[in-house]
Design a protein around this motif. Structure first.
Motif, PDB file in Angstrom:
ATOM      1  N   VAL A 103     -31.321  21.249   8.767  1.00 22.12           N
ATOM      2  CA  VAL A 103     -30.167  20.762   8.473  1.00 22.12           C
ATOM      3  C   VAL A 103     -29.010  21.304   7.833  1.00 22.12           C
ATOM      4  CG1 VAL A 103     -31.999  18.800   8.471  1.00 22.12           C
ATOM      5  CG2 VAL A 103     -31.095  19.955   6.389  1.00 22.12           C
ATOM      6  N   TYR A 104     -27.984  20.737   7.766  1.00 19.64           N
ATOM      7  CA  TYR A 104     -26.873  21.311   6.920  1.00 19.64           C
ATOM      8  C   TYR A 104     -26.740  20.778   5.468  1.00 19.64           C
ATOM      9  CZ  TYR A 104     -21.977  22.897   6.421  1.00 19.64           C
ATOM     10  OH  TYR A 104     -20.722  23.388   5.807  1.00 19.64           O
ATOM     11  N   HIS A 105     -26.792  19.559   5.429  1.00 23.76           N
ATOM     12  CA  HIS A 105     -26.737  19.027   3.990  1.00 23.76           C
ATOM     13  C   HIS A 105     -28.437  18.046   4.094  1.00 23.76           C
ATOM     14  CE1 HIS A 105     -25.482  17.429   0.142  1.00 23.76           C
ATOM     15  NE2 HIS A 105     -25.351  16.081   0.785  1.00 23.76           N
ATOM     16  N   LYS A 106     -28.379  17.417   2.797  1.00 21.87           N
ATOM     17  CA  LYS A 106     -29.668  16.368   2.797  1.00 21.87           C
ATOM     18  C   LYS A 106     -29.199  15.188   3.186  1.00 21.87           C
ATOM     19  CE  LYS A 106     -33.008  17.618   0.948  1.00 21.87           C
ATOM     20  NZ  LYS A 106     -34.099  18.103   1.788  1.00 21.87           N
ATOM     21  N   ASP A 107     -28.306  15.098   4.016  1.00 22.56           N
ATOM     22  CA  ASP A 107     -27.921  13.598   4.292  1.00 22.56           C
ATOM     23  C   ASP A 107     -28.570  13.032   5.457  1.00 22.56           C
ATOM     24  OD1 ASP A 107     -26.705  15.362   6.277  1.00 22.56           O
ATOM     25  OD2 ASP A 107     -24.739  14.717   6.159  1.00 22.56           O
TER      26      ASP A 107
ATOM     27  N   ALA B 227     -32.237  24.376   5.411  1.00 21.41           N
ATOM     28  CA  ALA B 227     -31.019  23.781   5.043  1.00 21.41           C
ATOM     29  C   ALA B 227     -30.028  24.892   4.982  1.00 21.41           C
ATOM     30  CB  ALA B 227     -30.993  23.116   3.793  1.00 21.41           C
ATOM     31  N   LEU B 228     -28.766  24.597   5.647  1.00 22.50           N
ATOM     32  CA  LEU B 228     -27.686  25.459   5.938  1.00 22.50           C
ATOM     33  C   LEU B 228     -27.286  25.710   4.316  1.00 22.50           C
ATOM     34  CD1 LEU B 228     -25.621  24.662   8.872  1.00 22.50           C
ATOM     35  CD2 LEU B 228     -27.424  26.485   8.773  1.00 22.50           C
TER      36      LEU B 228
ATOM     37  N   THR C  14     -23.088  33.744   3.471  1.00 20.41           N
ATOM     38  CA  THR C  14     -23.463  34.716   4.537  1.00 20.41           C
ATOM     39  C   THR C  14     -24.945  34.999   4.180  1.00 20.41           C
ATOM     40  OG1 THR C  14     -21.323  35.471   4.802  1.00 20.41           O
ATOM     41  CG2 THR C  14     -23.107  36.948   5.523  1.00 20.41           C
ATOM     42  N   ALA C  15     -25.273  35.443   2.895  1.00 13.09           N
ATOM     43  CA  ALA C  15     -26.466  35.906   2.547  1.00 13.09           C
ATOM     44  C   ALA C  15     -27.595  34.903   2.936  1.00 13.09           C
ATOM     45  CB  ALA C  15     -26.477  36.181   1.070  1.00 13.09           C
ATOM     46  N   HIS C  16     -27.316  33.503   2.435  1.00 12.75           N
ATOM     47  CA  HIS C  16     -28.458  32.492   2.726  1.00 12.75           C
ATOM     48  C   HIS C  16     -28.484  32.217   4.323  1.00 12.75           C
ATOM     49  CE1 HIS C  16     -30.639  28.883   2.328  1.00 12.75           C
ATOM     50  NE2 HIS C  16     -29.824  28.313   3.137  1.00 12.75           N
TER      51      HIS C  16
END
Length: 297
Positions: A195-199, A214-215, A225-227
Motif C-alpha cells: 500500500v501507499y498510506h494506511k488509508d 507500505a511505500l 529512495t532508501a525505503h
C-alpha cells in the motif's frame, strides 16, 4: 372556483420548507448525505477525491459554506484535525461546533482498527483513536448511515419520516450490494499487496487481503529512495501481487516500485469521485473491486 384560487394563493403564501444545509468534509459523506437527504438537503462537499483529507486549506469560500451550515459531517478521529477546527472557529457558526447536534463524526459510531499502543511523533502521523479511513468497509457505511439519518431527522423533525424512509431504502440496496461485492471479491482473499498510506486498511481487512509493505516508511512520511530500495529487496524475497494507491497519492513511488518488482501498479478511487466510475458510494465499491480483480485473478 374562487375558493380554489384563494386556497392556491394561501398555500403559495406559506413559507417553503428550507432544505437542510449540510457540509460534508469528505466525498464519501457527501454522497451518503445525499442518499439520505434527497431533495430535502443541500449538500456541499468540502474536498474532492484528489485532495489529501489530512491536509486541506480552510479557504474563504469553504468558511462561507460552513457559516450557513445546519450540519457538518466529518470522519473525525483527528483525520481533519489540521483544518476542521479552524473552519468551525472562523465560520462563527454555533450549530457546527464540536459537541453540538450540528456536528457529526462518523468515527464516533463505529469501532476503529489499528489503535496505537503508544503515541510518539517519531512514529509518524499516528491517530490516537485508531485508523480514521473507515469508509472502505461497507459495514461501517451501513452503521454510519443509520446514525446520520437519525441526526438529520433530529435537526429537521418535519422531514424525519422522509429521511428514515430513504435510509431504509438505501440500507436494503446496500445490504444486497455488499453481499454481491463479497462474492465477487472472494478470489482476492490472501492476495499480498503493498500500500501507499494506511488509508486502505479497512478495505484490506474486509476483503482478507494481506498488506506486506507500505511505500511510506511511517504514516504521513513521504516515500524515500532508501525505503523504496528496502521494499524492493523485500519483494524479491516475499513477492506481492500489486502496489495499490489511492487517487490522491503521488503515482511515482508506486510506479517506480511496481516496474522494478515486475508487478502491477493499481490506482484505486479511495472515495467518491476518485475515478470516472466511482460516481457514488455504489460505484466506489464496484470500481474498487473490479480494479483489484483485474490483477488478482
Amino acid at each position: 372556483m374562487r375558493q380554489l384560487l384563494l386556497a392556491i394563493v394561501a398555500c403559495a403564501a406559506l413559507p417553503a420548507h428550507a432544505a437542510l444545509n449540510v457540509v460534508a468534509c469528505e466525498p464519501e459523506w457527501g454522497s451518503l448525505a445525499k442518499e439520505i437527504g434527497g431533495d430535502k438537503a443541500n449538500v456541499y462537499t468540502a474536498i474532492t477525491a484528489l485532495q489529501d483529507p489530512h491536509r486541506v486549506e480552510a479557504r474563504p469560500s469553504l468558511i462561507a459554506r460552513a457559516r450557513n451550515a445546519d450540519l457538518m459531517v466529518c470522519t473525525g478521529a483527528q483525520l481533519e484535525i489540521g483544518w476542521v477546527p479552524l473552519l468551525q472557529t472562523q465560520s462563527g457558526n454555533s450549530k457546527i461546533q464540536a459537541g453540538q447536534p450540528g456536528y457529526f463524526e462518523a468515527a464516533s459510531v463505529v469501532s476503529l482498527i489499528e489503535k496505537p499502543t503508544r503515541i510518539d511523533r517519531s512514529l509518524g502521523d499516528v491517530h490516537p483513536a485508531g485508523n480514521p479511513h473507515l469508509h472502505l468497509d461497507p459495514r461501517n457505511i451501513a452503521t454510519v448511515a443509520s446514525a446520520l439519518a437519525e441526526r438529520m431527522a433530529s435537526l429537521d423533525a418535519s422531514q424525519a419520516a422522509y429521511y428514515r424512509a430513504r435510509t431504509q431504502d438505501f440500507l436494503a440496496r446496500w445490504k444486497e450490494a455488499t453481499a454481491r461485492w463479497e462474492k465477487q471479491a472472494a478470489p482476492l482473499k490472501g492476495m499480498p499487496v503493498v500500500v501507499y498510506h494506511k488509508d486502505l486498511s479497512y478495505l484490506v481487512n474486509w476483503l482478507g487481503m494481506r498488506e506486506i509493505g507500505a511505500l511510506e516508511p511511517k504514516p504521513g512520511i513521504p516515500p524515500s529512495t532508501a525505503h523504496l530500495g528496502e521494499l524492493l529487496e523485500q519483494l524479491r524475497r516475499t513477492p506481492a501481487k500489486a502496489v495499490v494507491r489511492s487517487a490522491y497519492n503521488d503515482p511515482r513511488p508506486a510506479d517506480w516500485l511496481a516496474e522494478r518488482a515486475k508487478i502491477a501498479s493499481v490506482l484505486l478511487p479511495y472515495t467518491v469521485g476518485g475515478t470516472e466510475r466511482a460516481k457514488d458510494l455504489f460505484g466506489l465499491y464496484d470500481d474498487t473491486i473490479a480494479r483489484l480483480l483485474a490483477v488478482g485473478q
